[in-house]
Design a protein around this motif. Structure first.
Motif, mmCIF file in Angstrom:
data_model
loop_
_atom_site.group_PDB
_atom_site.id
_atom_site.type_symbol
_atom_site.label_atom_id
_atom_site.label_comp_id
_atom_site.label_asym_id
_atom_site.label_seq_id
_atom_site.Cartn_x
_atom_site.Cartn_y
_atom_site.Cartn_z
ATOM 1 N N GLU A 1 58.279 -7.237 44.321
ATOM 2 C CA GLU A 1 59.108 -6.300 45.099
ATOM 3 C C GLU A 1 60.606 -6.491 44.838
ATOM 4 N N GLU B 1 53.302 -16.262 48.464
ATOM 5 C CA GLU B 1 53.700 -15.514 49.655
ATOM 6 C C GLU B 1 52.857 -15.937 50.848
ATOM 7 N N HIS C 1 49.314 -13.205 46.990
ATOM 8 C CA HIS C 1 50.224 -12.075 46.843
ATOM 9 C C HIS C 1 49.347 -10.890 46.534
ATOM 10 N N HIS D 1 59.384 -14.795 53.200
ATOM 11 C CA HIS D 1 57.924 -14.790 53.069
ATOM 12 C C HIS D 1 57.526 -15.083 51.628
ATOM 13 N N HIS D 2 58.435 -14.903 50.690
ATOM 14 C CA HIS D 2 58.189 -15.288 49.294
ATOM 15 C C HIS D 2 58.671 -16.720 49.076
HETATM 16 MN MN MN Z 1 55.637 -9.821 48.330
#
Ligand code: MN
Length: 537
Positions: free
Chosen positions: A344, A373, A390, A488-489
């Motif tokens: 992303e 993630e 992920h 979150h990553h």
């Molecule tokens: Mn992600």
């Protein structure tokens, strides 16, 4: 890395005219293998060993100093505990020689850092100009040639010759006075734990040097409205040396379309040899066609990245241009070869994954490094943990046991069902890191985690997974992570320590916070508050 990139480009040209003959097939395979080796090949890095003294003690003493430091260097190199070679340098006894040596270290592109030790007393004012001009990592090894005080024969000559306890304090003072970052390791040089600390620091130092060779290709912008993956790319280049550049996704898609069917067939064969195929009722022919799309993406992406000399890439499931599938299996394999990746549009994590991969390059028995993630919790008492995955892109270097290819629809995006590698991750201690941009500074959050097997198999989950419990426990670990603003990553590794990453952050002049066995929320909140003052511009 720039040099390696050029080598890769030349190798690639040799396979462009691929046809189906066996010789050419072998050559393509060799090229893919070379790409793999090249991505994690570091320069022939060396660390200079500089011993400090002065001319007060006479030639005999200085001869002993040189002899002792040469022996230490020889034994460090023979120990098997250092990932890079140590190179002995003549004893530094004058301002001029100190300054000259540090400037030579700056200019020598194989020199990744300097290890210093004051065998005798070396007046620290002599070091000011040299240190001020020095720009690479520095380890202050606080050791002593002899392990034990020679009680029977010790006299003042011996004391003058062996006074690191004295000289290293004078030397350390000037770093503190200059406000310079350095690593201090104390202990007997022949002890394995001391040698391992030196070796561990060497990997940090290589991370510092290699950081400025990281170039991240963005073929998609940051996901709309997402905050934590955003950041100041100019500041990242100033702080870390990263080049973060955008390319239209259809330029790389064109490189994918140019890949010949022959090349794709060879790679699909390799996939089918290497991985288990989980058809799960899907049509065999269609399945293979979808796998072939990922093979084309792998080859096309790798050629495009190598030609333009990038070592990391970001994608975005919502911005795929003419690509037929979200790169899944393809990105997983590129990560395994040593490329950084962030989903992303997350270029900070992509650069960190690349950094951590190059820091662990050549490590014996490495367990793996990946983009990761945080997804879902298990909150059952005694079994608490976070399920990690992920959409697709988890690096197979962290896999434990067999790796399979699956195809499933994505719940997001609008493309073909992508092929992806599925597996579960290894058990054991690891670190999860998140680099965030707080607007006025970067902060690196480093969490020690315990990776475990999920309690039960998850047959309906079509992605690779890890499961871990953060230290000190799930509640405190997650509370601290959220208070620190962690993403979150994460950039995740079994093969680096929290200390190595914290030392890297210190060398880069950024804030680092550790979440580990000693973390309490009260102390952690204070640390964040104090840091906000300490790092105020
Ligand atoms: Mn992600």
């Amino acid at each position: 890395m720039a040099g390696n990139g050029r080598v890769m480009k030349l190798n690639r040209k040799s396979v462009i005219s691929y046809n189906r003959s066996k010789v050419k097939v072998a050559r393509l395979k060799q090229f893919m293998k070379e790409g793999e080796d090249k991505m994690l090949e570091t320069k022939n890095y060396q660390f200079w060993f500089c011993t400090g003294s002065q001319d007060l003690y006479g030639d005999e003493c200085l001869a002993h100093v040189a002899e002792h430091s040469q022996k230490i260097v020889e034994e460090l190199n023979a120990s098997g505990n250092l990932p890079y070679e140590v190179v002995w340098k003549p004893t530094l006894i004058t301002n001029e020689l100190i300054r000259k040596t540090f400037n030579e270290a700056n200019m020598d592109e194989n020199c990744a850092g300097v290890i210093t030790w004051m065998h005798t007393f070396s007046p620290a004012k002599s070091w000011i100009l040299g240190l001020q001009e020095y720009r690479k990592p520095l380890l202050h090894l606080h050791t002593q040639f002899n392990r034990e005080i020679p009680y029977d024969m010790i006299d003042m000559d011996f004391m003058n010759e062996n006074q690191a306890a004295h000289g290293d304090r004078e030397y350390g003072h000037i770093f503190s006075r200059l406000g310079m970052e350095r690593k201090v390791v104390m202990g007997y040089w022949a002890d394995a734990d001391v040698q391992e600390k030196i070796g561990s620091w060497m990997r940090t130092a290589v991370g510092v040097i290699e950081s400025s060779h990281i170039r991240v290709m963005r073929i998609a912008d940051n996901m709309r409205n997402v905050a934590v993956t955003e950041g100041d790319k100019v500041e990242a280049q100033i702080k870390f040396g990263w080049e973060v550049d955008a390319y239209p996704v259809n330029e790389i898609a064109a490189a994918v379309e140019e890949v010949s069917k022959g090349d794709i067939d060879v790679l699909v064969e390799e996939y089918y040899d290497k991985y288990e195929i989980l058809l799960e009722g899907r049509d065999e022919k269609e399945f293979r066609e979808h796998v072939a799309v990922q093979a084309g993406i792998e080859i096309g992406f790798e050629r495009f990245l190598a030609e333009k000399n990038y070592q990391a890439i970001v994608t975005h499931f919502g911005d795929l241009g003419s690509l037929k599938q979200l790169p899944g299996l393809a990105i997983q394999r590129l990560m395994e070869k040593g490329y950084g990746f962030g989903g992303e549009g997350d270029w900070k994590t992509a650069a960190m994954v690349r950094l951590m991969k190059i820091m662990t390059a050549g490590m014996k028995d490495a367990k793996g490094t990946s983009f990761m993630e945080d997804y879902t919790y298990n909150l059952v008492p005694g079994k608490e943990g976070i399920l990690q995955a992920h959409m697709l892109e988890v690096c197979p270097s962290i896999a434990d046991g067999k790796i399979s290819i699956k195809e499933q629809p994505l719940s997001m995006g609008d493309r073909e069902d992508p092929a992806r590698l599925v597996f579960t991750a290894k058990e054991g201690p690891a670190i999860a890191t998140s680099l965030i941009d707080l607007g006025d500074r970067f902060r690196l959050i480093i969490n020690e985690v315990d990776c475990k097997k999920a309690e039960k198999p998850m047959p309906k989950l079509p992605v690779a997974t890890a499961f871990w419990t953060p230290k000190p426990n799930l509640q405190t670990g997650a509370e601290a992570w959220i208070l620190a603003g962690g993403a979150h990553h994460t950039a995740f590794s079994y093969d680096l320590s929290a200390q190595q990453m914290g030392d890297w952050a210190a060398s880069m002049g950024i804030e680092a916070v550790y979440i580990d066995k000693d973390t309490t929320i009260r102390q952690f909140k204070n640390e964040l508050l104090w840091n906000s003052v300490a790092y105020r511009k």
